[in-house]
Write a protein that holds these residues in place. Structure first.
Motif, PDB file in Angstrom:
ATOM      1  N   THR A 295       0.899  -1.162   0.004  1.00  0.00           N
ATOM      2  CA  THR A 295      -0.145   0.062  -0.157  1.00  0.00           C
ATOM      3  C   THR A 295       1.040   1.189   0.025  1.00  0.00           C
ATOM      4  O   THR A 295       0.507   2.385  -0.727  1.00  0.00           O
ATOM      5  CB  THR A 295      -0.953  -0.055   1.230  1.00  0.00           C
TER       6      THR A 295
ATOM      7  N   TYR B 233       2.066   1.691  -3.515  1.00  0.00           N
ATOM      8  CA  TYR B 233       0.955   2.282  -4.119  1.00  0.00           C
ATOM      9  C   TYR B 233       0.934   3.635  -4.126  1.00  0.00           C
ATOM     10  O   TYR B 233       0.764   4.430  -4.794  1.00  0.00           O
ATOM     11  CB  TYR B 233      -0.284   1.657  -3.987  1.00  0.00           C
TER      12      TYR B 233
ATOM     13  N   GLU C 223       1.605   6.778  -6.976  1.00  0.00           N
ATOM     14  CA  GLU C 223       0.471   7.715  -7.051  1.00  0.00           C
ATOM     15  C   GLU C 223       0.644   9.101  -6.802  1.00  0.00           C
ATOM     16  O   GLU C 223      -0.267  10.050  -6.733  1.00  0.00           O
ATOM     17  CB  GLU C 223      -0.954   7.224  -6.309  1.00  0.00           C
TER      18      GLU C 223
END
Lengths: 214, 214
Positions: free
Chosen positions: B16, B19, B23
């Motif tokens: 996560t 990620y 992003e």
């Protein structure tokens, strides 16, 4: 008035009125012949109440039936009737009595209500809602004790005791009292929430802002 | 600290975190070798903020990116940063500018804000939310003018100016101020709503009830 007139006066289509009659939400009219029934003011009031429960309270037909049964039960005092409607429109919260963290949060919520000296039923769903908020604050590492939440309790109690209680028409019919309660609780709850965010923006502008945004 | 330590300290799984890095929600760590980067306090704070925006604000990744961009834009004053987060977490309301009834409701909402003397942006989504509530009250044949809504405005402003504004840590990082705003707005909004319903039950019990329910 006849069913067509009841429909015109209430804005509720005839098939919907017939559905409410079948479901027992609306009392039968006075049968004046084999094919004709007379309806009156109480049917109009009931249709207004059903509309408020459906459109504002977002209740199911089964939940509306419970509220209507309370309204019709003359043995129930007004507080119990209002309480039935109030519980029916409460947002559902999942309680987790097997979870130690949940039990702590619920105990904190109950302690808070007790410390405030408020008269709230042990089975009131709002106790679980308060526990849910306590749990969320806890998990984010934020204070969720009486000191942190008391300003909200005080603001709410002041609003209810100085203003809202006067908006329940206790001198009118039970239908009207319940309708006022449902609309007042749901729509005015939205008003309070949006007023709070508007006030936050205004106070933030004056505290942290350089100039108005536009 | 290394990414594994950042994961342990924040409770956010490594995939996560990767990620969020891809992003652009989390700034890159300081590269100390070809395969190793160092993370610090600001990464921890950012992860806390992302979690609050996700779990409490229910924001999409795209909306979180906008809030994070505002936090990082040092040219934006704190009021604008807080405003960006505040607007992002507002419940969406569909405006109907082509509808005459909607325009009347929106004009009533704007007049109310103007009469209160509050400093609120003309594009604030809360103005449409207030218009929506005005419209619902109107349709139910209930008063939706300044007199009927002012007690809610006053209760909200008292709470915000006497209490809530002090809970925004303006002396800490912008991340912390935004996190406090999001959690405060959403979770404390729920607290206020549930406290109001508990207060209603208590006042109703004392006004209309015979004896406690249980």
């Amino acid at each position: 008035m006849r069913i067509s007139q009841l429909s015109a006066a209430s804005g509720v289509p005839i098939p919907t009125i017939k559905y409410y009659l079948r479901e027992g939400l609306l009392p039968a009219g006075e049968q004046t012949s084999a094919t004709r029934a007379e309806y009156g003011e109480r049917h109009l009031r009931r249709l207004r109440l059903i509309r408020a429960l459906l459109e504002v309270g977002h209740l199911s037909i089964a939940a509306i039936r419970k509220v209507v049964a309370a309204v019709e039960d003359e043995g129930m005092d007004l507080h119990l009737v209002l309480g039935t409607a109030h519980y029916a429109i409460s947002p559902p919260v999942e309680a987790h009595p097997d979870d130690a963290e949940w039990r702590r949060a619920r105990a904190e919520a109950d302690r808070l209500v007790a410390d405030l000296g408020w008269q709230v039923d042990a089975a009131a769903p709002a106790r679980d809602e308060l526990a849910q908020a306590v749990l969320t604050l806890d998990r984010l590492g934020l204070p969720a004790t009486g000191d942190a939440l008391r300003p909200y309790a005080e603001a709410a109690m002041r609003l209810v005791s100085e203003h809202e209680i006067r908006t329940i028409p206790a001198d009118r019919t039970r239908e009207e009292a319940v309708e006022a309660l449902v609309v007042g609780t749901v729509v005015k709850g939205r008003v309070l929430d949006v007023m709070r965010r508007l006030a936050q923006e205004s106070v933030s502008a004056r505290t942290f802002g350089a100039a108005p945004r536009s």
